[in-house]
Design an enzyme around this catalytic site. Structure first.
Site, short mmCIF file in Angstrom:
data_model
loop_
_atom_site.label_atom_id
_atom_site.label_comp_id
_atom_site.label_asym_id
_atom_site.label_seq_id
_atom_site.Cartn_x
_atom_site.Cartn_y
_atom_site.Cartn_z
N VAL A 266 0.85 -1.12 -0.10
CA VAL A 266 -0.04 0.04 -0.05
C VAL A 266 0.73 1.15 -0.03
CG1 VAL A 266 -1.87 -1.09 1.18
CG2 VAL A 266 -0.13 -0.17 2.74
N GLU A 291 -2.38 -8.11 -1.86
CA GLU A 291 -3.34 -8.01 -0.66
C GLU A 291 -4.22 -6.91 -0.83
OE1 GLU A 291 -0.55 -8.55 3.04
OE2 GLU A 291 -0.11 -7.01 1.69
#
Length: 500
Positions: A266, A291
Site C-alpha cells: 500500500v 493483498e
C-alpha cells in the site's frame, strides 16, 4: 439495497441492541482489511455502552482481531474506551498506535498468513463473536461479503456467535467477486490449486448455519475514504528505477516477456509504480496477485493493461469507489477477492513466482529491513504481508525515499534499529537515488551497492566513513560492524532531532 427475506426480518436488530448483547470480556473477530469492509455501527454502539457502564463501575476488556487495519469506527472507537487490551495482526489508527506504544494495549505483530493457524490451534484467545459487514444474507445462511475478505471466513467459522452489518453502500452486483476457500490447518495440507491469479477454487459466499447468526443490523455507512496523494518526484524516480530494472531482467531472461504476476504494497510509492506502468509503452498487460487493490489500478484499466487482479480488499478513494460501482458488472472478470490466508499463502506465492514490491522504514548497508518500528521501539503499523511476499516471491523489491523528516533521517543506516526482513530474504533496494541489486553479493559487496546507489548524497560520505571504520575495528570480518557506533545515528537523532 439487499433483498428483504425471512432470515433478515427475524434477526433484524439495532446496533444498540447488538451492543447490549456483547459480553463485557470478549474476543471479537471482525471483517475489514486496509480499511475496507469493516463493521461501523456495532463497534460505535459498543463503545458508547462501555463509556456509559464504566461510570457505573463495570469493567470491560476486548481482544480485537481483524484482517488488517480498519477504520475509525472500529479501531478508533474501541481504542478510545480504554477497554482494548489486545489487537492483532496489523493496524494503522493513530489513537490505537499511541496506546500500543504507551504499553496500554498489547499488540501482536504477525505475518498475515500465520494468523489463522494461531487462532485455530488455540494459541490465541478463542473468538467469542464475529462482526462482519456483508451486502446480503440468504435465508439458508449464505453470507456475501462487501469490499474485503481478510479473515472474515475464519472468524465466522470459529466464532460462537455472528452479528452482521448489512450494508447498502455497494450494489448487489458485488456478488461473485469473492472466492472463499479455507485450507484445513488441523490435517496434512493439500495443495492449493491456484496456478494463476484468476483461478477460482472456492465459493462466492460464506455458508453458515442460520441459527449461528444472532443479529443483523442494516447500515448505510460507507468505508472511510482513502486519500491518495499525487506521487511526488521521489516516488516517480523510484518507479522509473523499478520499471527499468524489470525490463533489464526480461532482457536477461530472468523474467519472461509475458511478465510474472505483481504484488504491490500500500501507499504512494506502490501507486506510482503502477501508474508508471500504465503510461510506459514498454509495458503491456499485467496480472496482479496482491493483498490490496487501490486507485492506481484504474490507470492500468484505462490503458488496457490489467488482465486480472487477485486481492484481499478493494480500498478505493471516494471517487475511485464511485467509478468502481459504475463499472461493477463489466469489471467482474478483472478482480478476485480472496481470504488473506490464500492471498498471502507462501505456497501460492512461491508457485506463481511473483514480483513483490513493498516499502521500508529503513534499510541498512547489508540489506536488512525495518518495516515496522520507528527508531527501533515505536510501532508504526505492522509487518502485514510484506514478509509473506518478501521471502517467497521470485523477485523481491523494497522501495523507500532516501530521506525523511526534512533530511534529518537517512533511510539508509549502518544497522537497522529493528529487523523485520533479514539479508537472507531481501534482493533489490530502490530509492530515488538509484537501485541496488544484492543478489549473489557477499556482505561487503552489498554495502558498496547500497551506499553507492541508494543512500542520499548528504549521508553517503558518512556511511562510507562508518563502513571503513567498521572494517578496521572488526579486522575485516565477514560482516564488518563497529558495534559501539552501529546505532549511533539513531541515538543522535533521539538526542538532537537529526542524524546529520
Amino acid at each position: 439495497m439487499a433483498v428483504t427475506n425471512s432470515l433478515i426480518e427475524q434477526k433484524l436488530k439495532t446496533a444498540e441492541e447488538v451492543a447490549a448483547l456483547l459480553p463485557e470480556h470478549v474476543t471479537l473477530g471482525c471483517s475489514g482489511f486496509t480499511p475496507a469492509g469493516y463493521p461501523k455501527l456495532i463497534p460505535v454502539a459498543f463503545a458508547k455502552r462501555i463509556e456509559d457502564e464504566k461510570k457505573l463501575g463495570k469493567e470491560f476488556s476486548i481482544n480485537l482481531y481483524a484482517g488488517a487495519s480498519t477504520g475509525e469506527e472500529l479501531d478508533g472507537a474501541l481504542a478510545k474506551t480504554g477497554a482494548l487490551k489486545l489487537r492483532i495482526p496489523y493496524q494503522s489508527n493513530s489513537h490505537l498506535r499511541n496506546l500500543i506504544n504507551q504499553g496500554e494495549t498489547d499488540f501482536i505483530d504477525m505475518h498475515l498468513s500465520h494468523v489463522v493457524k494461531y487462532i485455530e490451534h488455540g494459541i490465541l484467545p478463542k473468538i467469542d463473536v464475529a462482526l462482519v459487514e456483508a451486502i446480503d444474507v440468504t435465508t439458508d445462511g449464505k453470507i456475501y461479503l462487501s469490499t474485503s475478505s481478510g479473515m472474515s471466513a475464519t472468524y465466522i467459522r470459529n466464532a460462537e456467535s455472528i452479528f452482521i452489518e448489512l450494508t447498502d453502500t455497494h450494489p448487489l452486483e458485488l456478488k461473485g467477486y469473492h472466492d472463499i476457500y479455507l485450507p484445513n490447518h488441523h490435517e496434512k495440507g493439500l495443495p492449493i490449486n491456484i496456478l494463476t491469479p484468476g483461478d477460482r477454487i472456492g465459493l462466492p459466499y460464506i455458508q453458515v448455519t442460520p441459527d449461528k447468526i444472532k443479529g443483523i443490523v442494516r447500515s448505510n455507512k460507507p468505508d472511510a475514504a482513502t486519500i491518495f496523494k499525487t506521487p511526488d518526484e521521489d516516488c516517480q524516480n523510484i518507479a522509473a528505477h523499478v520499471l527499468s530494472f524489470i525490463q533489464h531482467e526480461i532482457k536477461k531472461g530472468r523474467i519472461p516477456k509475458e511478465y510474472l504476476p505483481f504484488q504491490n504494497g500500500v501507499g504512494n510509492i506502490a501507486n506510482a509504480v503502477l501508474a508508471s506502468m500504465a503510461k510506459d509503452s514498454n509495458f503491456h498487460s499485467i496480472q496482479m496477485y496482491t493483498e490490496v487493490v487501490q486507485d492506481s489500478v484504474f490507470d492500468l484499466i484505462d490503458a488496457g493493461k490489467l488482465e486480472i487482479a487477485s486481492t484481499s480488499a478493494l480500498t478505493f478513494s471516494e471517487a475511485g469507489l464511485k467509478r468502481f460501482h459504475e463499472n461493477i458488472s463489466a469489471w467482474k472478470s478483472k478482480f478476485v477477492i480472496r481470504p488473506q490466508e490464500i492471498s498471502n499463502h507462501p505456497e501460492v506465492i512461491r508457485r506463481m513466482g511473483l514480483i513483490a514490491m513493498n516499502t521500508a522504514i529503513e534499510v541498512d548497508i547489508y540489506g536488512n529491513v525495518n518495516s515496522t518500528h520507528v527508531m527501533g521501539t515505536s510501532m508504526m503499523n505492522g509487518i502485514g504481508g510484506s514478509g509473506d511476499f518478501t521471502r517467497n516471491s521470485h523477485l523481491s523489491i523494497f522501495m523507500t525515499p532516501s530521506l525523511a523528516k526534512d533530511g534529518n533521517i537517512s533511510a539508509v543506516v549502518p544497522m537497522v534499529s529493528h529487523t523485520d526482513h533479514n539479508e537472507h530474504s531481501t534482493m533489490i533496494f530502490v530509492t530515488e537515488q538509484g537501485l541496488a541489486d544484492l543478489r549473489g553479493c557477499p556482505p561487503k559487496k552489498r554495502a558498496e551497492q547500497i551506499i553507492n546507489n541508494c543512500a542520499h548524497p548528504i549521508y553517503r560520505d558518512k556511511l562510507r566513513e562508518y563502513y571503513e571504520n567498521a572494517l578496521r575495528v572488526s579486522k575485516g570480518k565477514h560482516t564488518p560492524h563497529d558495534l559501539e557506533r552501529s546505532l549511533s545515528w539513531h541515538v543522535q537523532f533521539l538526542k538532537t532531532g537529526s542524524m546529520k
